[in-house]
Design a protein around this motif. Structure first.
Motif, PDB file in Angstrom:
ATOM      1  N   GLY A  32      -9.873  -2.225   0.347  1.00  0.00           N
ATOM      2  CA  GLY A  32      -9.440  -1.160   1.260  1.00  0.00           C
ATOM      3  C   GLY A  32      -9.509   0.215   0.617  1.00  0.00           C
ATOM      4  N   ILE A  33      -9.009   0.328  -0.588  1.00  0.00           N
ATOM      5  CA  ILE A  33      -8.994   1.643  -1.235  1.00  0.00           C
ATOM      6  C   ILE A  33     -10.426   2.063  -1.608  1.00  0.00           C
ATOM      7  CG2 ILE A  33      -8.363   0.677  -3.514  1.00  0.00           C
ATOM      8  CD1 ILE A  33      -7.284   4.099  -2.230  1.00  0.00           C
ATOM      9  N   ARG A  34     -11.255   1.084  -1.995  1.00  0.00           N
ATOM     10  CA  ARG A  34     -12.655   1.424  -2.305  1.00  0.00           C
ATOM     11  C   ARG A  34     -13.369   1.950  -1.064  1.00  0.00           C
ATOM     12  NH1 ARG A  34     -14.332  -3.705  -5.761  1.00  0.00           N
ATOM     13  NH2 ARG A  34     -13.569  -3.034  -7.772  1.00  0.00           N
ATOM     14  N   ARG A  35     -13.061   1.371   0.070  1.00  0.00           N
ATOM     15  CA  ARG A  35     -13.698   1.817   1.322  1.00  0.00           C
ATOM     16  C   ARG A  35     -13.356   3.296   1.571  1.00  0.00           C
ATOM     17  NH1 ARG A  35     -12.517   1.983   6.878  1.00  0.00           N
ATOM     18  NH2 ARG A  35     -10.347   1.488   6.426  1.00  0.00           N
ATOM     19  N   LEU A  36     -12.114   3.652   1.317  1.00  0.00           N
ATOM     20  CA  LEU A  36     -11.726   5.053   1.517  1.00  0.00           C
ATOM     21  C   LEU A  36     -12.441   5.954   0.507  1.00  0.00           C
ATOM     22  CD1 LEU A  36      -7.870   4.746   2.160  1.00  0.00           C
ATOM     23  CD2 LEU A  36      -9.739   4.788   3.822  1.00  0.00           C
ATOM     24  N   ILE A  37     -12.482   5.512  -0.750  1.00  0.00           N
ATOM     25  CA  ILE A  37     -13.120   6.330  -1.787  1.00  0.00           C
ATOM     26  C   ILE A  37     -14.610   6.521  -1.454  1.00  0.00           C
ATOM     27  CG2 ILE A  37     -13.789   6.367  -4.238  1.00  0.00           C
ATOM     28  CD1 ILE A  37     -11.074   4.918  -4.790  1.00  0.00           C
ATOM     29  N   ASP A  38     -15.234   5.447  -0.944  1.00  0.00           N
ATOM     30  CA  ASP A  38     -16.671   5.521  -0.647  1.00  0.00           C
ATOM     31  C   ASP A  38     -16.976   6.350   0.594  1.00  0.00           C
ATOM     32  OD1 ASP A  38     -17.176   3.949  -2.791  1.00  0.00           O
ATOM     33  OD2 ASP A  38     -17.438   2.073  -1.663  1.00  0.00           O
TER      34      ASP A  38
ATOM     35  N   ASP B 249      -5.168  10.225  -8.718  1.00  0.00           N
ATOM     36  CA  ASP B 249      -5.622   9.014  -9.415  1.00  0.00           C
ATOM     37  C   ASP B 249      -5.813   7.858  -8.440  1.00  0.00           C
ATOM     38  OD1 ASP B 249      -5.598  10.341 -11.790  1.00  0.00           O
ATOM     39  OD2 ASP B 249      -3.591   9.668 -12.371  1.00  0.00           O
ATOM     40  N   HIS B 250      -4.977   7.823  -7.409  1.00  0.00           N
ATOM     41  CA  HIS B 250      -5.084   6.713  -6.457  1.00  0.00           C
ATOM     42  C   HIS B 250      -6.434   6.723  -5.733  1.00  0.00           C
ATOM     43  CE1 HIS B 250      -3.579   3.410  -4.090  1.00  0.00           C
ATOM     44  NE2 HIS B 250      -3.943   4.025  -2.987  1.00  0.00           N
ATOM     45  N   PHE B 251      -6.932   7.919  -5.466  1.00  0.00           N
ATOM     46  CA  PHE B 251      -8.212   8.013  -4.742  1.00  0.00           C
ATOM     47  C   PHE B 251      -9.365   8.229  -5.714  1.00  0.00           C
ATOM     48  CE2 PHE B 251      -4.971   9.000  -1.570  1.00  0.00           C
ATOM     49  CZ  PHE B 251      -5.315   8.052  -0.615  1.00  0.00           C
ATOM     50  N   ASP B 252      -9.297   7.554  -6.826  1.00  0.00           N
ATOM     51  CA  ASP B 252     -10.357   7.629  -7.833  1.00  0.00           C
ATOM     52  C   ASP B 252     -10.561   6.214  -8.379  1.00  0.00           C
ATOM     53  OD1 ASP B 252     -12.222   8.570  -9.597  1.00  0.00           O
ATOM     54  OD2 ASP B 252     -10.906  10.100 -10.473  1.00  0.00           O
TER      55      ASP B 252
ATOM     56  N   LYS C 186       0.842  -1.205   0.000  1.00  0.00           N
ATOM     57  CA  LYS C 186       0.000   0.000   0.000  1.00  0.00           C
ATOM     58  C   LYS C 186       0.868   1.242   0.000  1.00  0.00           C
ATOM     59  CE  LYS C 186      -2.693  -0.917   3.557  1.00  0.00           C
ATOM     60  NZ  LYS C 186      -3.722  -0.953   4.585  1.00  0.00           N
ATOM     61  N   PRO C 187       0.458   2.280  -0.726  1.00  0.00           N
ATOM     62  CA  PRO C 187       1.254   3.506  -0.686  1.00  0.00           C
ATOM     63  C   PRO C 187       1.106   4.219   0.660  1.00  0.00           C
ATOM     64  CG  PRO C 187      -0.640   3.791  -2.132  1.00  0.00           C
ATOM     65  CD  PRO C 187      -0.670   2.365  -1.676  1.00  0.00           C
TER      66      PRO C 187
END
Ligand code: UTP
Length: 279
Positions: free
Chosen positions: A87-93, A64-67, A33-34
């Motif tokens: 995990g990243i989708r949870r943050l975006i949502d 772009d990472h948060f899209d 993860k970044p």
């Protein structure tokens, strides 16, 4: 209620060249993860869902990472690889992301001032994503600081003891102990040589700031190395009102340096990745 968390992420990351020549330092992966994603996870855990990023030239990968990445997501839909994006989708949502650019890299204080329009007139948190923090035993560092803010309602900086010979890498504070883990700040010096350091208590990359800090930064002259330092503005705030320094529970890794980055990688691999909780 604090809802906003600022991520100053415009720095050049020169200590990590050449890796950071065309890639933001905040996108360096720690295992899978970044760095920036760990930071946003910590913010969301603390209830801070409005993410305000101060970026700069060459930092578009952060946005772009948060899209959504339609092509990629289409490609892996209904395969077992989808789990990597949970995990990243949870943050975006669950978060909103707003961005502004620091046009000239004139220091952390200047970066924070550049993000003023994203914050407005309310208290906010600041995370420097290259300081990676974990507390495997309980609340994350920002959550601990939010609880303190709700009690004390003033600016708070996270601190930790560093070896005396390393004071020249940090903002160093001294103050009066008001609880085992809290000091009221009396003095603050940016990157002092060990002989000039008022203590070995170093500020790390987690802050809660009240919005009067913006005017104080505006009044701050460039300090060490021509940069506008947040420590100078915080020192004024400490003199005029109150700034607390908090000895957080947990571990911090300086991922802006090769040593810290490798330590963080080993720690995450052992304690997070292998437990299967890393997506
Ligand atoms: P650092 O000094 O650790 O980051 O700043 P740097 O300048 O990117 O790295 P080196 O020292 O050249 O290797 C702490 C934080 O403040 C941000 C950085 O992105 C980092 O998160 N920062 C610093 C800015 O956003 N703008 C600046 O002008 C300076």
């Amino acid at each position: 209620m604090i809802k906003k968390c600022m991520f100053p992420a415009a720095g050049y990351g020169t200590r990590f060249l050449p890796a950071t020549k065309a890639m933001p330092k905040e996108m360096l992966p720690v295992v899978n993860k970044p760095l920036i994603q760990y930071g946003v996870e910590e913010a969301l855990e603390a209830g801070l869902s409005q993410i305000a990023m101060v970026t700069g030239r060459g930092k578009r990968a952060l946005e772009d990472h948060f899209d959504i990445s339609y092509e990629l997501e289409h490609q892996i839909r209904n395969t077992d690889k989808e789990k990597y994006l949970v995990g990243i989708r949870r943050l975006i949502d669950n978060c909103t992301f707003s961005y502004t650019r620091q046009i000239e890299m004139k220091g952390l204080g200047h970066a924070i001032l550049s993000g003023r329009s994203l914050i407005g007139d309310e208290p906010f948190a600041v995370v420097l994503a290259d300081d990676l923090c974990f507390n495997l035993e309980g609340d994350g560092v920002l959550t601990q600081m939010m609880k303190l803010y709700n009690q004390f309602r003033c600016s708070i900086v996270a601190i930790e003891e560093v070896p005396p010979e390393e004071t020249s890498k940090y903002g160093i504070i001294a103050g009066e102990t008001i609880r085992d883990d809290i000091l009221r700040v009396h003095s603050m010096v940016e990157k002092p040589q060990p002989e000039d350091a008022p203590s070995n208590l170093a500020i790390i990359g987690r802050y809660i700031l009240t919005p009067d800090i913006f005017d104080l930064i505006e009044q701050t002259e460039p300090g060490k190395s021509g940069e506008i330092q947040i420590t100078d503005a915080l020192m004024k705030q400490a003199k005029e009102g109150c700034v607390l320094a908090y000895k957080f529970k947990g571990k911090r890794f300086d991922c802006g340096s090769a040593e810290g980055y490798i330590e963080a990688t080993n720690f995450c691999f052992e304690h997070i990745y292998k437990t299967g909780s890393s997506f």
